[in-house]
Design an enzyme around this catalytic site. Structure first.
Site, PDB file in Angstrom:
ATOM      1  N   GLN A 283      -9.370  35.527  75.606  1.00  0.00           N
ATOM      2  CA  GLN A 283      -8.114  36.296  76.148  1.00  0.00           C
ATOM      3  C   GLN A 283      -7.493  36.623  74.749  1.00  0.00           C
ATOM      4  O   GLN A 283      -6.574  37.473  74.680  1.00  0.00           O
ATOM      5  CB  GLN A 283      -7.306  35.015  76.749  1.00  0.00           C
ATOM      6  N   LEU A 342     -11.652  42.247  63.546  1.00  0.00           N
ATOM      7  CA  LEU A 342     -13.071  42.415  63.116  1.00  0.00           C
ATOM      8  C   LEU A 342     -13.381  41.684  62.107  1.00  0.00           C
ATOM      9  O   LEU A 342     -14.347  41.577  61.526  1.00  0.00           O
ATOM     10  CB  LEU A 342     -12.953  44.030  62.425  1.00  0.00           C
ATOM     11  N   GLU A 367      10.401  59.772  54.298  1.00  0.00           N
ATOM     12  CA  GLU A 367      11.163  60.442  55.683  1.00  0.00           C
ATOM     13  C   GLU A 367      12.215  59.556  56.036  1.00  0.00           C
ATOM     14  O   GLU A 367      12.442  59.593  57.425  1.00  0.00           O
ATOM     15  CB  GLU A 367       9.976  60.981  56.551  1.00  0.00           C
ATOM     16  N   HIS A 370      12.277  52.425  57.350  1.00  0.00           N
ATOM     17  CA  HIS A 370      12.615  51.904  58.652  1.00  0.00           C
ATOM     18  C   HIS A 370      14.043  51.372  59.008  1.00  0.00           C
ATOM     19  O   HIS A 370      14.744  51.745  59.783  1.00  0.00           O
ATOM     20  CB  HIS A 370      11.781  50.821  58.773  1.00  0.00           C
TER      21      HIS A 370
END
Ligand code: TGC
Ligand code: FAD
Length: 388
Positions: A283, A342, A367, A370
């Site tokens: 899960q 992984l 750019e 955040h």
């Protein structure tokens, strides 16, 4: 098992041409980028001849009209190209988006006819490489404070100052540079490699975007001919309008990085067994995958809708900020979460998660950081500027 990364069938909203473009860029990335990117990123080297290859693919200035060497495509096609390139690596998308949105766009939008004819076809083919100089050592989020200056002489301007963190600068043949004139107004001009007093030192030792060439632009009494000035655009809206185009492309691009991490993790989850069953049967691991595909799907819908608004010239800077901010955040979270899936293998170069996650640290910073994009949304909804 549903391995689709297009969960809400966004494909059906694309035109036949847009689907073909996606196919051809995806094939290029699978064939020419994914097999070699880890080695270039590990070596901290730029992929040789990348720009002519991107030019041949039609990925440089895709929405610039054909008469200037572009492909004359719409904004959604541009977004799809960015998505597929960044599935390979953010450095590849960066190279293409700087050339397209930050060099070709301002020359096309603000340049003279002579400037367009001289530079755009060579930029579109990748024969010429461009870069964009806005950020300075002392002025990143607040470009209004820039110190780079031009002083007018009879037939030229004298340019002095420095730009920092400039993508493509060490390779660039030309730089679109933003500087203040004697009246304190921001002006744009094209500086060519070889002009006396102009140099482009490389920035070394990055842990992020290692296959991207980053550097400085240094101007010491550079004489720039008057014909290299953008004649009519004045003020910060010149460079900021270019950022609208690049930020829009990034909102699509980062979805590609997230998709690549998801594709690899989903496959790994079905192949790797622990406790006698595949990882995908636990899960906790299903949660990671389910949340990743949900966020990828939401991001795809956001960028697709933004592309429709952009095609209609109705996309606002605040909408673009929201999409860039949201999509970079989901992509970096997906790269980090799916790397964990992984286990130890997730830190290896054979798998792309660490590379994408490290790249996205730059993408969440450049750019407009955040925080800056959040403040743009905050200002839009409250009407109150919280920057200063
Ligand atoms: P402010 O007073 O709000 O605005 C000044 C003038 O600009 C107009 N404007 C815009 N125009 C077009 N598009 C936009 N997005 C615009 N935002 C503002 C505005 O209407 C005004 O026009 P006018 O006619 O009244 O003069 O400006 P401010 O000084 O308060 O700054 C606003 C702020 C903080 C949002 C802005 O400076 C900003 O976005 N800062 C972040 C800087 C940034 O994003 N730098 C990016 C550098 S390039 C880069 O990172 C390339 S990475 C490439 C890669 O590798 O892919
Ligand atoms: P700063 O502005 O010093 O910000 C530092 C921190 O303070 C950030 O967390 C920021 O969010 C926060 N902060 C700043 N102001 C406020 C505020 N008002 N309220 C709250 N928090 C605030 N620039 C170009 O011009 N051309 C390029 O091609 C280019 N390529 C780049 C490539 C890479 C790999 C990188 C890393 C950057 C590149 N940049 C480029 C520069 C990039 O746009 C700037 O790094 C970015 O805008 C942030 O500026 P700064 O690094 O000076 O950070």
């Amino acid at each position: 098992m549903n391995t689709s990364t297009d969960y809400f069938l966004v494909d059906e909203m694309l035109t036949e041409e847009q689907r073909l473009i996606r196919r051809s860029v995806r094939d290029f990335v699978d064939r020419d980028i994914i097999p070699i990117i880890d080695s270039y990123a590990q070596k901290h080297e730029y992929i040789p001849d990348l720009m002519p290859k991107l030019g041949a693919l039609g990925a440089l200035g895709p929405y610039i009209p054909e008469e200037y060497g572009g492909a004359g495509l719409d904004q959604i096609s541009y977004g799809i190209i960015m998505q597929e390139l960044e599935r390979g690596d953010s450095a590849v998308r960066s190279a293409a988006s700087v050339q397209s949105s930050l060099v070709m766009y301002p020359i096309f939008t603000y340049g003279t006819e002579e400037q367009k004819r001289k530079y755009l076809p060579k930029l579109a083919s990748g024969e010429m490489i461009g870069c964009f100089g806005l950020t300075e050592p002392n002025h990143g989020s607040n470009p209004a404070g820039m110190e780079t200056k031009i002083i007018e002489k009879s037939d030229h301007f004298v340019l002095n100052g420095a730009k920092m963190w400039i993508t493509n600068s060490p390779l660039a043949d030309i730089a679109v540079v933003w500087a203040k004139d004697e009246q304190g107004q921001v002006r744009g001009l094209i500086v060519e490699r070889g002009m006396n007093g102009f140099s482009t030192p490389t920035t070394h030792n990055k842990w992020s975007l290692r296959a991207s060439a980053t550097g400085e632009l240094v101007f010491q009494d550079v004489a720039v001919p008057k014909e290299n000035l953008f004649p009519d655009i004045r003020g910060l809206k010149g460079p900021l309008s270019c950022l609208n185009s690049a930020r829009y492309g990034i909102s699509w691009g980062v979805i590609g990085a997230a998709i690549h991490c998801y594709e690899v993790a989903l496959k790994y989850a079905s192949e790797r067994n622990q406790f006698g069953k595949p990882l995908g049967g636990f899960q906790l691991q299903q949660k990671k995958l389910a949340e990743a595909i949900t966020e990828i799907t939401k991001a795809q819908l956001l960028s697709w809708r933004l592309g429709v608004l952009k095609n209609e010239n109705r996309a606002t800077p605040a909408q673009i900020s929201m999409a860039k901010r949201n999509n970079v955040e989901i992509a970096i979270n997906i790269a980090r979460e799916l790397r964990q899936m992984l286990g130890g293998m997730g830190i290896m170069g054979e798998f792309p998660m660490m590379r994408h996650a490290a790249n996205l640290e730059s993408v969440i910073t450049y750019e407009g950081t955040h925080d800056i994009h959040l403040l743009i949304t905050g200002m839009d909804v409250t009407g109150i500027n919280a920057f200063g």
